[in-house]
Motif scaffolding. Structure first.
Motif, short mmCIF file in Angstrom:
data_model
loop_
_atom_site.label_atom_id
_atom_site.label_comp_id
_atom_site.label_asym_id
_atom_site.label_seq_id
_atom_site.Cartn_x
_atom_site.Cartn_y
_atom_site.Cartn_z
N LEU A 3 0.81 -1.21 0.00
CA LEU A 3 0.00 0.00 0.00
C LEU A 3 0.85 1.27 0.00
N ALA A 7 0.38 4.34 -2.61
CA ALA A 7 0.28 5.74 -2.20
C ALA A 7 1.31 6.59 -2.93
N SER A 76 -3.13 0.27 5.87
CA SER A 76 -4.55 0.15 5.55
C SER A 76 -4.95 1.18 4.50
N THR A 77 -6.11 0.98 3.92
CA THR A 77 -6.62 1.92 2.91
C THR A 77 -6.84 3.30 3.52
N ARG A 78 -7.27 3.33 4.75
CA ARG A 78 -7.48 4.61 5.44
C ARG A 78 -6.16 5.38 5.52
N GLU A 79 -5.09 4.70 5.85
CA GLU A 79 -3.79 5.35 5.95
C GLU A 79 -3.30 5.84 4.59
N VAL A 80 -3.69 5.15 3.52
CA VAL A 80 -3.34 5.61 2.17
C VAL A 80 -3.98 6.98 1.94
N PHE A 81 -5.27 7.10 2.24
CA PHE A 81 -5.97 8.36 2.03
C PHE A 81 -5.43 9.46 2.94
#
Length: 135
Positions: A3, A7, A76-81
């Motif tokens: 991930l 990013a 996590s995907t949240r951390e990517v955003f």
């Protein structure tokens, strides 16, 4: 795929795209302003415009490259955003500051040109008048 790499790729694509879009917009719209600042000298205006665009690219793409690395690993995907929003927000702020700096410098040049024009008389003197005695 990791991930963190995702990013990085999204950050680079969006940042480079934004930089190109802003540079093209500034170049296209700044051409008229530069022609006015440089008293209608289109060739000089085009050359200065090109130099400003190259400098804009160098500074902004250099910043994008330096700001690419991050200290945290993204799990996590949240951390990517979250990482993308922070990085892209800073890039947008830098682009805005660079734009304002360009406009400020060009405005200074324009004002100096206007002041130089105001210091010259509108018509050349046509003769000399002798002083009047007793006045």
């Amino acid at each position: 795929m990791d991930l963190t790499v995702v990013a990085y790729v999204v950050y680079l694509v969006v940042s480079i795209g934004l930089t190109i879009w802003v540079a093209r917009t500034l170049s296209r719209n700044g051409r008229v302003f530069l022609a006015d600042v440089l008293h209608g000298n289109e060739k000089l205006a085009e050359a200065v415009n090109h130099l400003l665009v190259v400098g804009f690219y160098l500074v902004n793409l250099g910043f994008v490259a330096l700001y690419l690395s991050g200290d945290d690993t993204i799990a996590s995907t949240r951390e990517v955003f979250e990482a993308l929003s922070t990085k892209l927000g800073v890039v947008l702020l830098v682009l805005g500051v660079m734009h304002l700096a360009n406009v400020f410098v060009l405005n200074k040049i324009r004002r100096r040109g206007i002041m130089e024009n105001e210091q010259q008389p509108p018509v050349q003197p046509q003769g000399w008048a002798a002083p009047v005695a007793g006045a």
